[in-house]
Design a protein around this motif. Structure first.
Motif: not given
Length: 227
Positions: A61-67, A76-77
């Motif tokens: 999710l971090a790689a997708e820019g979400a967190v 965090e978001v």
């Protein structure tokens, strides 16, 4: 013992995928909000799994820019900025109206009935002030429509945009509500009935503009969230 180990190995990818999809959906529908730290340990306890699949899901999710993963204990978001907002808005306006138009030839009477069901549920959630139900049905309305286009890659890209927007929509809907938004879904449904591609494209673009306009107005900067 060997059979148990093999079964565990076989089930592991499915478990990791399920955890990732669960957290992804929480972000898309605003169940995870800005300003609230995420705990790998806490999420693992809540989901009844070890920390490893949660940690891997958060990395994706971090790689997708979400967190943003700032440390093991500070997740965090991802922060919203004017530049990021403009980029997300531009991408949504580029992809989503086209996804809807490409779905138009494939919308059956049964699918149209489902869209109307989600629109009615949106109206009910608005009257009740149920922010979560509003966001859930808003997501279902859009993606019930988009997925009819038989373009899974396009739709997954759109989901990734919603992944980054969802937490902020939860904040702004909770603060300013949705009562003042024009029902562009109703306009879209009318366009679908008429098989009017141009009107459908305009309705989806207007719906995006209305919702994203709340974020652009800065209401997302407040940290209190109404449920």
């Amino acid at each position: 013992m060997r059979d148990t180990q093999e079964n565990s190995t076989d089930e592991e990818p499915a478990l990791h995928a399920a955890i990732y999809e669960d957290l992804r959906h929480r972000l898309i529908t605003g169940r995870i909000v800005p300003g609230v730290g995420l705990s790998t340990r806490g999420l693992a306890l809540e989901l009844g799994v070890s920390q490893m699949p949660v940690r891997q899901a958060l990395s994706r999710l971090a790689a997708e820019g979400a967190v943003e993963i700032r440390s093991k204990r500070k997740i965090e978001v991802s922060a919203m900025t004017p530049q990021r907002f403009a980029d997300l808005l531009g991408c949504r306006l580029l992809l989503e109206p086209q996804a809807a138009v490409e779905a138009l030839p494939h919308i059956t009477p049964q699918l149209l009935k489902r869209l109307r069901h989600h629109d009615a549920a949106l109206d009910a959630a608005m009257q009740e002030g149920n922010v979560i139900a509003y966001i859930e049905n808003n997501f279902e309305f859009h993606f019930t429509l988009y997925r009819a286009n038989q373009r899974p890659t396009l739709n997954r890209l759109i989901e990734t945009l919603w992944l980054q927007v969802g937490p902020f929509m939860r904040v702004v809907y909770g603060r300013v509500g949705t009562a003042n938004l024009m029902d562009q879904h109703r306009v879209a449904l009318d366009a679908i009935e008429r098989q009017d591609a141009d009107a459908l494209r305009e309705a989806i673009a207007s719906d995006i503009g209305d919702g994203m306009g709340l974020i652009g107005g800065g209401a997302w900067q407040q940290t209190d969230v109404v449920t």
